[in-house]
Design a protein around this motif. Sequence first.
Motif, short mmCIF file in Angstrom:
data_model
loop_
_atom_site.label_atom_id
_atom_site.label_comp_id
_atom_site.label_asym_id
_atom_site.label_seq_id
_atom_site.Cartn_x
_atom_site.Cartn_y
_atom_site.Cartn_z
N CYS A 908 44.27 43.83 39.07
CA CYS A 908 44.34 42.90 37.93
C CYS A 908 43.59 43.41 36.70
N TRP A 909 42.80 44.50 36.88
CA TRP A 909 42.10 45.17 35.80
C TRP A 909 40.96 44.34 35.20
N ARG A 910 40.61 43.28 35.88
CA ARG A 910 39.45 42.50 35.41
C ARG A 910 38.17 43.19 35.87
N HIS A 911 37.12 43.08 35.08
CA HIS A 911 35.81 43.66 35.40
C HIS A 911 34.95 42.54 35.97
N LEU A 912 34.64 42.65 37.28
CA LEU A 912 33.98 41.56 37.98
C LEU A 912 32.81 42.08 38.81
N PRO A 913 31.78 41.26 38.99
CA PRO A 913 30.63 41.69 39.79
C PRO A 913 31.01 42.02 41.22
N GLU A 914 32.05 41.35 41.72
CA GLU A 914 32.41 41.53 43.13
C GLU A 914 33.14 42.84 43.41
N VAL A 915 33.58 43.52 42.36
CA VAL A 915 34.31 44.78 42.55
C VAL A 915 33.28 45.90 42.74
N SER A 916 33.35 46.57 43.88
CA SER A 916 32.31 47.53 44.25
C SER A 916 32.37 48.83 43.47
N GLU A 917 33.57 49.21 43.10
CA GLU A 917 33.76 50.43 42.33
C GLU A 917 35.09 50.36 41.60
N ASP A 918 35.24 51.14 40.54
CA ASP A 918 36.50 51.15 39.80
C ASP A 918 37.66 51.48 40.73
N GLY A 919 38.67 50.63 40.72
CA GLY A 919 39.85 50.84 41.54
C GLY A 919 39.86 50.01 42.80
N ALA A 920 38.69 49.49 43.19
CA ALA A 920 38.66 48.58 44.34
C ALA A 920 39.25 47.24 43.92
N LEU A 921 39.47 46.37 44.91
CA LEU A 921 40.10 45.08 44.61
C LEU A 921 39.08 43.96 44.56
N CYS A 922 39.38 43.01 43.67
CA CYS A 922 38.61 41.77 43.68
C CYS A 922 39.11 40.88 44.81
N ALA A 923 38.40 39.83 45.10
CA ALA A 923 38.76 38.97 46.24
C ALA A 923 40.14 38.35 46.05
N ARG A 924 40.42 37.90 44.81
CA ARG A 924 41.74 37.28 44.57
C ARG A 924 42.87 38.24 44.87
#
Length: 935
Positions: A908-924
Motif C-alpha cells: 500500500c506504500w504507506r509509511h507505518l511504525p509496524e512495517v519492519s523494513e521497506d518492502g515488508a507488509l503492514c498488518a492490513r
Amino acid sequence: MTEQRDYKDTVFLPKTDFPMKAGLPQKEPGILARWQDERIYDQIRAAREGREKFILHDGPPYANGDMHIGHALNHILKDMVVRTQTLLGKDAPYVPGWDCHGLPIEWKVEEQYRKLKKNKDEVPAEEFRAECRAYARHWVDTQREQLKRLGVGGNWDKPYLTMDFDAEATIVTELLKFAQSDMLYRGAKPVMWSPVEKTALAEAEVEYEDVVSTQIDVAFEIVESQDPDLVGAYAVIWTTTPWTIPVNQALAYGPHIDYHLIEADGRRYLIAEPLVDAFVKRLGHETHDLHFFMKGAGLEGTKVRHPMHHLGGFYAELRPMLAGDFVTTDSGTGLVHMAPDHGEDDFELCKAHGINPKFVVEADGRYREDWPWLGGQGSVINPKFTAPDGPICTDLAAVGGLLAASADYAHSYPHSWRSKAKVIYRCTPQWFVPMDKPASKSGMPQGMTLRETAEMALAHTRFVPAKGRNRIGAMVHGRPDWVLSRQRAWGVPITLFVDRKSGEYLVDEAVNARIIAAIREKGVDAWSDERAQEYLGNDYLAEDYERITDILDVWFDSGSTHAFVLESGKWPELLRPEGYKGPHADLYLEGSDQHRGWFQSSLLEACATRGQAPYKAVLTHGFTMDAKGLKMSKSLGNTISPLKVMETNGADIIRLWALSVDFTEDHRIGDEILKGVGDQYRRLRNTFRYLLGALSDFSEDERVAPEQMPELERYMLALLGALDADMRKAVADFDFNTYVRRLLDFCNEDLSAFFFDIRKDRLYCDDPADASRRAYRTVLDTLFHALVRYAAPVTVFTAEEVWGARYPDAGSVHLLEWPEVPEVEADTQRWDALRALRVKVTEAIEPLRREKTVRSSLEAEVTVPADAVPEGFSDADLAALFITATVSRGQGESVSVVKTNHHKCGRCWRHLPEVSEDGALCARCDEAIAAESAA
C-alpha cells in the motif's frame, strides 16, 4: 535485507475498457446511427406516454445555408430543455421546424437568376415558386443532418415546414380569422421599403448601419402670413434625405420654439433661435443681422412656396406651415419639411390637415415617369443621385433654393439585413392589423384592443431572463399597426377578394372554405386568377372583385406555427389533454432579437385569434461573439463553424461550451476557449473512467446502507444530495450555466481532488469483503447512477458511451429518469473546515516535494494547529484524510512538515511504525493477501 516482492498482482486496481482518449469525431456518428436504427426518440415517447406534458415549441430558422454557431447554440439549448424535462419524467416531445417562405429564400433564388442573366419577372410565378420550394427543401435536408449530428434529439422524420400544403392552408385559415373578425384593413401609410428587393419590410428585417449622407439647407419663400414682415422672407429646412424634397407638401414648426428672423447674404431667413449660429456657419458667413424673434405659434396660417414652383401644377400649390409637437432644436433649423409619402410624422400631421400622399417614388426607388420634376430618374438611395453635384441639388441651386450642401453628415441609417441595401419610408397601399381597435368579433376579450390584450398576456408570461419582459413590453406598447402585406412571389398569399366598387373585402365562410381546401390540396399556387370564379362560386362575379396578389409578411407565417404545429393533431405528441385552456406551449426559446420578431408575431397572432399568448414562458439567449468580443463576420474572418468543430473536437465539446457560458448575455467562442472546454471535458471523462474501473464486478451483495457507512461516505452522499437539489433548481430556472458548473466542480473538486484521492488506498488495498471498502463502492455506484444522468443532457454521446460501457444490454441512457439520491445528513460545516485544513497541509508539503525531500505526501509527517482540527477526528483519521504518514497536533498557528523515518509497506506504500523494513507488509495488507489467498 530480504529481497522485495512485487505485490502489484495483489492490489485491486480499477479495470475498464473505457478509453481515456475520447475520439469523439470518429465515435459520435456511430452512436448517432445506432440511435436512428433503434428509434430512440420513439422509445422515449413510448416510455413517457401519459406523463405530465412539457412542450417546447421550436421557432423556425430559415432554410438557407449551413448551420452556423448561432444555430448550434440555439438548438443545443432547446435540446437541453427537452432532455432535462424528460429526465424529470415528463413527456417532453420536440418537433423541429423551418421557415421556408419569404424574402431570404426568394433573394437567393434571384441571385442564381442574376448569375444566369435571367429576369425573375419574365419567369412564370409557378415556376419561380417551385425553384424557391426546391431551394428551401435542399437546405432543410442539409440543416436537418447537421443538427442531428449535433446530438439534438427530436422528430426529425416529421419536422414542420411552413411551405407544407397543410401549413400554408392553416396560415390562410388564421389570416381569414382576422378578416372575419374585422381585424384587417387596407390603408396607405409609410412603411419600411427596400428599393432593391422591391417590398415592404418588417422592423425585424431591418438593421442599422453608420453611413455618411448629404445634408442640405433649402429655402422656401414665405408668401402668406399673419405677420406682414415675414412675407418675402425664407423658411429654411434642413434634411439628410434630399430625395424627399420633390415630394414636399408642407413645413412643420414647433409652437413653443423661439424663432429668429435674420438677414444674411442679402436675404431674410426664419430659423429656430438655438440653431442660428450653426446655420449661418453652414452658409459660410460669420455674422448676421437680427430683425426680430417670435414664438412658433405665431406662424399659424403661414404659407410658403416650393423652390421649384416655376414647374407649375403640384409645385405651384402653396405649402402650409403646420404645428408639429415632434419638431425639436437638436439639429437642423427648427423647421421640418413634410413629405407624407416618406415619413411617419409627416404622414400623420399632413393627414390631420387633409393632405394626402402622392405615391411618387416607385418600387425600385425611381420617381414615376409622369412626375414633373426628375420623372423616371433615381434611384433615391444612390448617393450620387442625392450628392451636392447630383440632379436634385443642382436643380435647387439653379433656382436659388439650395443654401448649403455637403456630403459629410455621419449618422445611423436603416438597411435591409438581407440585401444590406438602404431602405426608405415609402407610402404604398398595404394591409394592416390594427393595434388599437376594440374587439367586437375577434378572439380577444370584448372591448379590448390587440395592444391591450397582448400587454395583458405578457403580464402573465414568465421571462428568462426577467429583463425580456420590459423589452418586448416596450415594443408592443409603442408599435404601429402590423403591416401584413409584402410585394413578393414566394409566400402565403393574402387570400382576399375586394369589391371594386365599395373597396370592402369579401367575408363569406363558403368562399373561405373553398380557398382553404384548394390550398390544402395544391399549396399557394392554387391562388390564381384562373380559379377566382371557382372560389367565388355562384353568388359573386369574378370581374366585380379584385383578387389581392400581395403575400403575407413571413412573420405572420411563423407567428401562426402554434396553430398548425401544436393544435392540428398532425403531431399527436404535442396535443394537450381535452379541456386544456391555458397557453399551449410551456416555452418558446430563441435569440433576444426575437422580441421584435417571432415572440411578438406569435403573441399578436394568438392574442387576436385566441385571446392569450401561445406560450407560458419565453427564454432568450444572447449572441455569440469571437474570442475578443467582436461580432462574427466572414469579412473579418473570425467566424467559428460548428461543423468544423465537430470534425476536429466532436459535438459534445460544442454542447459543453454552449451550456457552460452565460447564454442569457452575449458570450464568446474561440480556439483558446474551446481548448479550455476540451480540458473540462477530459476531466469529466476521467471521472467516469475512474468510476467504471472502480466499479468493475460490483454486485448488489456489496451494497451497504448509508447509516452503516463511515462518516466520509455519508458526507459525500450529503454533498450529492446538495448537488441534486442545485441541479433540480437549475433545471427549473433554465440556468444551464449553473447546472454544468456545479456538475464539473463536483467531479473535479469533491470527487477527483478529494474523495477519490483519499479513498483510492481503500479501493486498491482493502480486503474486498471489508465493510468500509464495500461502503466506498456503494457510494461510487450511487455517484455513477446520478452523474451519468446529470451528464446525459449535456454530453449526450459521452453519457451514452459511459452507460453502455457498464450496462451494454440495458438500452439507452436517455431513457432513464432523474436519479434517486438517498437523503443523508452530515455536518457539512465540520467537513468544510477539515477540507480547508487539508488544503493548507497540501500547500505545506508541496515545497518539500519540489525539492525532492519527499517524493509523495505519504512520506510526510505533519503537525497541524490543534485548534484548527474539527472535533471528532483522530490523528489516524487525519493521516488517512490528508494521505500522510502521520498527523499530530501542535500549539503553533501554521502547518509544519518533516520526512518520516517509518518504513514503507511494499503493497500500500504507506509509511507505518509496524512495517519492519521497506518492502515488508503492514498488518492490513498482510490480512488482505491472506484473505485473497484463502478465497
